[in-house]
Enzyme design. Structure first.
Site, PDB file in Angstrom:
ATOM      1  N   SER A 189     -53.994   3.577  -7.622  1.00 49.73           N
ATOM      2  CA  SER A 189     -55.020   3.717  -6.595  1.00 49.73           C
ATOM      3  C   SER A 189     -55.047   5.147  -6.224  1.00 49.73           C
ATOM      4  CB  SER A 189     -54.901   2.882  -5.337  1.00 49.73           C
ATOM      5  OG  SER A 189     -56.077   2.913  -4.555  1.00 49.73           O
ATOM      6  N   GLU A 190     -56.157   5.587  -6.045  1.00 50.07           N
ATOM      7  CA  GLU A 190     -56.059   7.343  -5.683  1.00 50.07           C
ATOM      8  C   GLU A 190     -55.796   7.633  -4.412  1.00 50.07           C
ATOM      9  OE1 GLU A 190     -60.669   8.495  -4.930  1.00 50.07           O
ATOM     10  OE2 GLU A 190     -60.564   6.964  -6.581  1.00 50.07           O
ATOM     11  N   ASN A 191     -55.728   6.522  -3.416  1.00 51.86           N
ATOM     12  CA  ASN A 191     -55.213   6.870  -2.051  1.00 51.86           C
ATOM     13  C   ASN A 191     -53.774   6.903  -2.125  1.00 51.86           C
ATOM     14  OD1 ASN A 191     -55.419   4.181  -2.564  1.00 51.86           O
ATOM     15  ND2 ASN A 191     -55.474   3.869  -0.255  1.00 51.86           N
ATOM     16  N   SER A 247     -50.838  11.888  -5.891  1.00 45.24           N
ATOM     17  CA  SER A 247     -51.770  11.136  -6.685  1.00 45.24           C
ATOM     18  C   SER A 247     -52.656  11.651  -7.721  1.00 45.24           C
ATOM     19  CB  SER A 247     -52.726  10.227  -5.751  1.00 45.24           C
ATOM     20  OG  SER A 247     -53.700   9.411  -6.089  1.00 45.24           O
TER      21      SER A 247
END
Length: 219
Positions: free
Chosen positions: A48-50, A90
């Site tokens: 997940s990019e967060n 990330s």
């Protein structure tokens, strides 16, 4: 919010795109639902990019850790080996080409694989976000979307009319009507959703679509 049967089938079918051992990003929107259609012991690293790798199923509010969300804001769970990190790490994972696959939502997809998914002029957008990097750097880019927008307009087009996220990067589309590959010759039908006819599909697609000979698989 519960998914319709058509969308549930689409998400379940898209989950089969993921192979064991992959590193996979699930984009905001329908793609984040895919985690709930993977077997509990499926050997995959979801990103997940967060700032999270190793994502478990989404949880209801009464069972969730309110500090643990995916990029779309859904409460998710961890699995053995989950890791947390900041945005710099990330996106270093993204930019260095470590993602085998990204599943993204879309406003429009062109027959040459162009993707528009971040901006509709005149409507608020928080910005391009990570979609541009994901679409540019993942080894395989797959889109999950309804076949038409809320007004019934096709999302699969000869050319995108909205600001582009990436040029020529989409390899496959999972919609509520069909599975469609993007080939050098344009759109090519792979599978039809149950209850969808070829005339209905052609009418809902804003570009020519190649139809395979023989029986067409359904999902």
């Amino acid at each position: 919010m519960a998914l319709s049967d058509a969308r549930s089938r689409m998400v379940a079918r898209a989950a089969r795109e993921i192979a064991p051992g992959m590193v996979v990003n699930l984009g905001i929107g329908l793609p984040t639902k895919v985690v709930n259609y993977l077997p509990a012991d499926f050997p995959v690293c979801l990103h997940s990019e967060n700032g999270l790798t190793g994502i478990g199923p989404t949880l209801p509010h009464d069972k969730a850790d309110r500090n643990l969300i995916d990029a779309g804001g859904a409460y998710v769970s961890t699995i053995p080996g989950s890791a947390f990190f900041d945005s710099a790490v990330s996106f270093a994972l993204v930019r260095s080409g470590r993602l085998d696959l990204t599943l993204l939502g879309a406003f429009e997809i062109a027959q040459n694989g162009d993707l528009a998914n971040w901006k509709i002029p005149g409507k608020f957008s928080p910005g391009a976000g990570g979609a541009i990097e994901l679409a540019q750097k993942a080894r395989r880019v797959v889109v999950m979307t309804t076949h038409c927008d809320r007004k019934g307009n096709p999302k699969l087009l000869e050319a995108c009319t909205l600001p582009l996220t990436a040029k020529g990067r989409v390899a496959r589309i999972y919609s509520d009507m069909a599975v469609v590959d993007v080939t050098p010759e344009g759109f090519a039908l792979v599978e039809l959703a149950e209850g969808v006819s070829l005339p209905e599909l052609r009418e809902a697609t804003g570009a020519p679509i190649a139809i395979p000979a023989g029986d067409i698989p359904t999902f």
